[in-house]
Design a protein around this motif. Structure first.
Motif, PDB file in Angstrom:
ATOM      1  N   ILE A   1      47.289  33.009  43.730  1.00 53.29           N
ATOM      2  CA  ILE A   1      46.916  33.832  42.578  1.00 53.29           C
ATOM      3  C   ILE A   1      47.022  33.025  41.278  1.00 53.29           C
ATOM      4  CG2 ILE A   1      47.514  35.910  41.263  1.00 53.29           C
ATOM      5  CD1 ILE A   1      46.157  36.402  44.019  1.00 53.29           C
TER       6      ILE A   1
ATOM      7  N   MET B   1      44.266  30.523  40.681  1.00 55.52           N
ATOM      8  CA  MET B   1      42.964  30.958  40.152  1.00 55.52           C
ATOM      9  C   MET B   1      42.799  30.519  38.691  1.00 55.52           C
ATOM     10  SD  MET B   1      42.925  34.896  41.487  1.00 55.52           S
ATOM     11  CE  MET B   1      41.237  35.274  40.942  1.00 55.52           C
ATOM     12  N   LEU B   2      43.919  30.350  37.996  1.00 53.41           N
ATOM     13  CA  LEU B   2      43.834  30.147  36.541  1.00 53.41           C
ATOM     14  C   LEU B   2      43.299  28.771  36.134  1.00 53.41           C
ATOM     15  CD1 LEU B   2      47.125  32.034  35.637  1.00 53.41           C
ATOM     16  CD2 LEU B   2      44.786  32.850  35.299  1.00 53.41           C
TER      17      LEU B   2
ATOM     18  N   VAL C   1      37.101  30.405  43.577  1.00 54.36           N
ATOM     19  CA  VAL C   1      38.253  31.032  42.912  1.00 54.36           C
ATOM     20  C   VAL C   1      38.458  32.446  43.461  1.00 54.36           C
ATOM     21  CG1 VAL C   1      39.250  31.705  40.696  1.00 54.36           C
ATOM     22  CG2 VAL C   1      37.934  29.604  40.861  1.00 54.36           C
ATOM     23  N   GLN C   2      37.353  33.106  43.744  1.00 57.85           N
ATOM     24  CA  GLN C   2      37.447  34.433  44.353  1.00 57.85           C
ATOM     25  C   GLN C   2      38.130  34.348  45.720  1.00 57.85           C
ATOM     26  OE1 GLN C   2      34.005  36.047  46.195  1.00 57.85           O
ATOM     27  NE2 GLN C   2      34.356  38.109  45.398  1.00 57.85           N
ATOM     28  N   ASP C   3      37.777  33.337  46.500  1.00 59.57           N
ATOM     29  CA  ASP C   3      38.430  33.132  47.799  1.00 59.57           C
ATOM     30  C   ASP C   3      39.935  33.013  47.624  1.00 59.57           C
ATOM     31  OD1 ASP C   3      36.358  33.197  49.597  1.00 59.57           O
ATOM     32  OD2 ASP C   3      36.208  31.030  49.855  1.00 59.57           O
TER      33      ASP C   3
ATOM     34  N   CYS D   1      41.803  34.321  45.406  1.00 56.05           N
ATOM     35  CA  CYS D   1      42.331  35.668  45.210  1.00 56.05           C
ATOM     36  C   CYS D   1      42.428  36.375  46.563  1.00 56.05           C
ATOM     37  CB  CYS D   1      41.420  36.443  44.260  1.00 56.05           C
ATOM     38  SG  CYS D   1      42.065  38.058  43.826  1.00 56.05           S
ATOM     39  N   GLY D   2      41.378  36.256  47.354  1.00 55.52           N
ATOM     40  CA  GLY D   2      41.381  36.864  48.686  1.00 55.52           C
ATOM     41  C   GLY D   2      42.527  36.319  49.525  1.00 55.52           C
ATOM     42  N   HIS D   3      42.740  35.019  49.455  1.00 54.53           N
ATOM     43  CA  HIS D   3      43.813  34.415  50.247  1.00 54.53           C
ATOM     44  C   HIS D   3      45.175  34.912  49.772  1.00 54.53           C
ATOM     45  CE1 HIS D   3      40.814  30.957  51.179  1.00 54.53           C
ATOM     46  NE2 HIS D   3      40.466  32.120  51.686  1.00 54.53           N
TER      47      HIS D   3
ATOM     48  N   LEU E   1      45.683  37.805  48.616  1.00 58.85           N
ATOM     49  CA  LEU E   1      45.807  39.165  49.152  1.00 58.85           C
ATOM     50  C   LEU E   1      46.154  39.153  50.642  1.00 58.85           C
ATOM     51  CD1 LEU E   1      42.891  40.842  47.198  1.00 58.85           C
ATOM     52  CD2 LEU E   1      45.300  41.445  47.039  1.00 58.85           C
ATOM     53  N   TYR E   2      45.515  38.260  51.421  1.00 58.98           N
ATOM     54  CA  TYR E   2      45.875  38.186  52.855  1.00 58.98           C
ATOM     55  C   TYR E   2      47.363  37.873  52.988  1.00 58.98           C
ATOM     56  CZ  TYR E   2      40.840  36.922  53.405  1.00 58.98           C
ATOM     57  OH  TYR E   2      39.474  36.843  53.350  1.00 58.98           O
TER      58      TYR E   2
ATOM     59  N   TYR F   1      49.882  38.248  50.704  1.00 60.87           N
ATOM     60  CA  TYR F   1      50.775  39.343  50.300  1.00 60.87           C
ATOM     61  C   TYR F   1      50.874  40.359  51.438  1.00 60.87           C
ATOM     62  CZ  TYR F   1      51.197  37.941  45.364  1.00 60.87           C
ATOM     63  OH  TYR F   1      51.488  37.277  44.207  1.00 60.87           O
TER      64      TYR F   1
ATOM     65  N   VAL G   1      55.222  40.736  43.518  1.00 62.95           N
ATOM     66  CA  VAL G   1      54.499  40.374  42.295  1.00 62.95           C
ATOM     67  C   VAL G   1      55.456  40.401  41.107  1.00 62.95           C
ATOM     68  CG1 VAL G   1      52.720  41.150  40.670  1.00 62.95           C
ATOM     69  CG2 VAL G   1      52.227  41.074  43.123  1.00 62.95           C
TER      70      VAL G   1
ATOM     71  N   ARG H   1      49.296  35.775  33.744  1.00 65.38           N
ATOM     72  CA  ARG H   1      49.483  36.777  34.813  1.00 65.38           C
ATOM     73  C   ARG H   1      50.141  38.045  34.241  1.00 65.38           C
ATOM     74  NH1 ARG H   1      45.958  37.203  37.731  1.00 65.38           N
ATOM     75  NH2 ARG H   1      47.148  38.820  38.764  1.00 65.38           N
TER      76      ARG H   1
ATOM     77  N   CYS I   1      37.503  36.702  35.969  1.00 64.17           N
ATOM     78  CA  CYS I   1      38.096  36.125  37.186  1.00 64.17           C
ATOM     79  C   CYS I   1      39.529  35.638  36.925  1.00 64.17           C
ATOM     80  CB  CYS I   1      37.216  34.997  37.710  1.00 64.17           C
ATOM     81  SG  CYS I   1      37.714  34.465  39.337  1.00 64.17           S
TER      82      CYS I   1
ATOM     83  N   MET J   1      44.277  42.823  41.756  1.00 62.78           N
ATOM     84  CA  MET J   1      43.633  41.728  42.467  1.00 62.78           C
ATOM     85  C   MET J   1      42.403  42.204  43.237  1.00 62.78           C
ATOM     86  SD  MET J   1      46.996  39.670  43.699  1.00 62.78           S
ATOM     87  CE  MET J   1      48.319  40.803  43.336  1.00 62.78           C
TER      88      MET J   1
ATOM     89  N   MET K   1      38.377  40.645  43.053  1.00 60.45           N
ATOM     90  CA  MET K   1      37.431  40.374  44.136  1.00 60.45           C
ATOM     91  C   MET K   1      36.100  41.059  43.854  1.00 60.45           C
ATOM     92  SD  MET K   1      39.327  38.611  46.172  1.00 60.45           S
ATOM     93  CE  MET K   1      38.263  38.486  47.609  1.00 60.45           C
TER      94      MET K   1
ATOM     95  N   ALA L   1      34.095  39.604  40.823  1.00 60.39           N
ATOM     96  CA  ALA L   1      33.516  38.302  41.184  1.00 60.39           C
ATOM     97  C   ALA L   1      32.310  38.495  42.095  1.00 60.39           C
ATOM     98  CB  ALA L   1      34.571  37.423  41.854  1.00 60.39           C
TER      99      ALA L   1
ATOM    100  N   ILE M   1      37.095  42.314  50.020  1.00 63.53           N
ATOM    101  CA  ILE M   1      38.124  41.358  50.449  1.00 63.53           C
ATOM    102  C   ILE M   1      37.832  40.791  51.838  1.00 63.53           C
ATOM    103  CG2 ILE M   1      40.587  41.045  50.963  1.00 63.53           C
ATOM    104  CD1 ILE M   1      41.105  43.345  48.947  1.00 63.53           C
ATOM    105  N   TYR M   2      37.378  41.648  52.747  1.00 62.98           N
ATOM    106  CA  TYR M   2      37.320  41.209  54.147  1.00 62.98           C
ATOM    107  C   TYR M   2      35.910  40.960  54.699  1.00 62.98           C
ATOM    108  CZ  TYR M   2      42.326  42.108  54.376  1.00 62.98           C
ATOM    109  OH  TYR M   2      43.683  42.061  54.163  1.00 62.98           O
TER     110      TYR M   2
ATOM    111  N   ARG N   1      33.281  39.004  52.973  1.00 65.11           N
ATOM    112  CA  ARG N   1      32.516  38.168  52.040  1.00 65.11           C
ATOM    113  C   ARG N   1      31.573  37.203  52.732  1.00 65.11           C
ATOM    114  NH1 ARG N   1      37.383  37.548  50.496  1.00 65.11           N
ATOM    115  NH2 ARG N   1      37.542  35.288  50.565  1.00 65.11           N
TER     116      ARG N   1
END
Lengths: 329, 257, 94
Positions: free
Chosen positions: A62, A65-66, A88-90, A92-94, A96-97, A99, A113, A301, B34, B40, B44, B47, C41-42, C44
């Motif tokens: 997270i 991303m910055l 960068v979006q990925d 964020c996704g990572h 989330l996975y 967390y 967080v 953040r 972004c 969060m 997503m 983006a 998220i899942y 993409r």
């Protein structure tokens, strides 16, 4: 992944596992390459170690991303802009996975967080360095993601099931990240004088911090032994660092760039590239909060979190209203 | 040394650039979020929407280059026109503001773009029709996503309601320009290449109103409408956006990136 | 600040005709937003053609402590498997 609701918090029952017999049985499962799942009994220290490691990993994604997000609006072509935004979006996704994987151990995402926002939790030291030119985006993809992949591939076989599964997904998606970065570096190094200078400058600034990403040398690492025994970690910091150097040096040579290490030399006998002394004092300072961007990263953040509070409250309020209306109907 | 280009704006080139600029500028605005979204999950989502729009812009710029016939690329149009050369509507260049303002801007534009691209699928221009078929699906999702948030913010807390109501009042005067057509565009409508935007307006208003009603928001009356973007008379915001977007190419001109 | 969003489990049915498969979890205030977030998220990379989101606390799971009782008794029922039965070779594949 898997439900938080199913997981009791580390509770009164758990210390029993510190009994020698139960610990031995747990170790036997680990040694048999059994995957540990969220509801399984596990030593409190295993839970604690993993919660810390997975949440730090999530925070890193997270916060990560910055520095790259800093260049999304300035990417020098539309193709690069789309690729960088997707990357960068990925991340964020990572985050989330990860967390989600951490939560299966019984600590909520809000709590995790909060540890990041208050500065209690750590994240990868690399993201406390600034991205100053477009070449930094190339260098980060090539080197930082390259180093991250070295770290992450063995984690796909980590003993804790949800973490291992999250890492499989992350590694699959990240395979484009490093290529994206290296392609930028190839383009710059084939470009004009100003572009080549930009590429060399980025390599100069990112090389040493990347070597630090693997953590302190084995002799000084405090967590490694137990993590290795529990198969959370499968290679030592120094082993992974060496793998990274061996893989990366020829890639730098292909680019016609010079690694900023006068002591770097190839050892014909071992087949490895030997590198010079890492400035561990710098590493300690960055970890302690004194890197060039630590304060900026945490402030960003915190700002996003604080400015988003009314949005989250609105979503909750709406859900409650709708629930009440349904109940009344 | 590369410098600002002067486009040969035939009706088809101009028409295509207007749509491309709408998509790029809005996509760029969304991409500014972004890493900074209220949650969060929304990082997503924003983006994803930005990527849809940037993708649409790229296809449209590429086609504008073909239509112009001078060998210009997507990046020539994006990076080497100044604000007087940009042809997007004023709505999309408005600053992000808070999440309510960003969502409302997306909501107003997406409702237009969804209807627009759906109609454009019947264009006699095969390339534009193909771009329309892809874009319509993307915008239909933006309609849904933005709409769900409009409802939650409107019917959420007193604060969220006040914020989105303020955004609605501020942004509404920029919606008239979405339906503007000049002579060059009308000629393309007659040729079956473009669609008659005035025919979409009632549908748009009804669709938007239905959601605003559910969100307990009052649909504003159409008063004075701002315009100028389609002929390159922009708000002060666009110049700053372009300065950022074009910075690297302008610092080291003539390079391959 | 009461910032605790409910947790949802996400299941995706992929293109290849397999059943919905658990892929992870997410936080959302309601089912509609959960579904949208799951999509962003899942899926993409074209992973799915259908999404289920289920409130995490709606799932009842077997207890790992019951593993032996629950799953080991089946191990001895080898007559449930085709290889248990002998079919003369000349009959061919069956």
């Amino acid at each position: 992944m898997y439900t938080q609701a199913l997981n009791a918090k580390p509770d009164a029952g758990e210390p029993q596992l510190e009994d020698a017999a139960l610990l031995e049985a747990f170790q036997a499962r680990i040694d048999a390459e059994d995957r540990i799942e969220p509801n399984d009994r596990m030593p409190a220290a295993y839970r604690k170690t993993l919660t810390r490691q997975i949440s730090q990993h999530a925070h890193s994604e997270i916060v990560g991303m910055l520095p790259e997000g800093n260049w999304i609006t300035r990417a020098p072509s539309l193709r690069r802009k789309a690729a960088l935004l997707a990357k960068v979006q990925d991340e964020c996704g990572h985050g989330l996975y990860l967390y989600a994987a951490a939560e299966t151990l019984g600590t909520s995402r809000e709590e995790l967080v909060d540890q990041l926002l208050t500065g209690k939790a750590k994240y990868s030291s690399i993201f406390n360095y600034p991205t100053l030119t477009w070449a930094d985006i190339g260098a980060i993809g090539w080197l930082v993601d390259g180093a991250a992949i070295m770290n992450q591939i063995p984690l796909c076989r980590c003993s804790y099931g949800p973490y291992a599964r999250a890492m499989i997904r992350v590694c699959k998606e990240e395979s484009f990240h490093q290529r994206q970065g290296y392609e930028i570096m190839v383009t710059l190094s084939k470009g004009n004088e100003a572009q080549r200078e930009m590429a060399q400058d980025a390599l100069n600034r990112w090389w040493w911090p990347c070597l630090m990403m693997f953590g302190p040398p084995d002799a000084a690492s405090q967590h490694s032994d137990q993590s290795t025994k529990w198969k959370i970690k499968r290679f030592s910091n120094d082993e992974l660092r060496q793998k990274f150097v061996d893989a990366t040096v020829p890639q730098a040579h292909y680019l016609g760039l010079t690694l900023p290490d006068p002591d770097l030399k190839f050892n014909e006998q071992t087949g490895h590239w030997e590198y010079g002394a890492i400035d561990w004092d710098e590493f300690k300072q960055v970890i302690a909060g004194n890197g060039p961007c630590n304060r900026d990263r945490l402030a960003a953040r915190n700002k996003a979190h604080a400015e988003g509070a009314w949005v989250r409250e609105a979503a909750l309020a709406y859900a409650e209203k709708r629930h009440a209306r349904k109940a009344a109907a | 040394m590369a410098k600002t280009i002067r486009v040969n704006e035939t009706p088809l080139v101009l028409y295509t650039l207007r749509r491309a600029d709408d998509a790029l500028i809005l996509g760029h605005r969304l991409s500014e979020w972004c890493g900074h979204a209220p949650m969060m999950e929304e990082d997503m989502a924003l983006a994803n929407m930005a990527l849809d729009l940037i993708g649409q812009a790229r296809s449209l710029y590429t086609y504008a280059g073909e239509a112009e016939g001078g060998g210009r690329t997507e990046d020539d149009f994006a990076y080497w026109r100044d604000e007087r050369g940009y042809r997007n509507v004023l709505l999309v260049e408005q600053q992000n503001g808070d999440f309510a303002r960003t969502i409302l801007r997306q909501f107003l534009y997406a409702h237009f773009a969804d209807l627009y691209w759906r109609a454009m699928m019947a264009s006699k221009d095969a390339t534009l029709a193909a771009i329309a078929a892809k874009s319509e699906k993307e915008m239909a999702y933006h309609v849904r996503h933005a709409g769900e948030w409009v409802i939650r913010l409107g019917d959420g807390t007193a604060e969220s309601h006040a914020r989105i109501a303020a955004a609605l009042e501020d942004l509404w005067p920029y919606t008239g320009e979405l339906f503007e057509m000049d002579a060059s565009e009308k000629a393309l409508v007659d040729a079956g290449i473009a669609v008659d935007l005035s025919a979409l307006r009632e549908r748009w208003r009804a669709n938007v109103k239905a959601v605003l009603d559910e969100a307990t928001l009052t649909t504003p009356a159409d008063g004075w409408m701002q315009k100028g973007g389609r002929t390159g008379i922009h708000s002060e915001h666009l110049g700053h956006l372009l300065a950022e977007l074009q910075h690297v190419q302008h610092t080291i001109p003539g390079a391959v990136w | 600040m009461k910032d605790v969003f409910p947790l949802w489990e996400v299941f995706i049915r992929s293109r290849n005709g397999l059943a919905h498969k658990h892929v992870g979890s997410l936080h959302a205030t309601d089912a509609t937003l959960a579904l949208q977030a799951a999509r962003d998220i899942y899926t993409r990379r074209g992973e799915g053609l259908s999404i289920w989101v289920v409130p995490s606390n709606a799932i009842t799971a077997s207890d790992p402590a019951d593993k032996e009782m629950m799953f080991e008794p089946t191990a001895s029922k080898i007559y449930r498997h085709p290889t248990f039965y002998d079919v003369p070779e000349e009959v061919g594949h069956m």
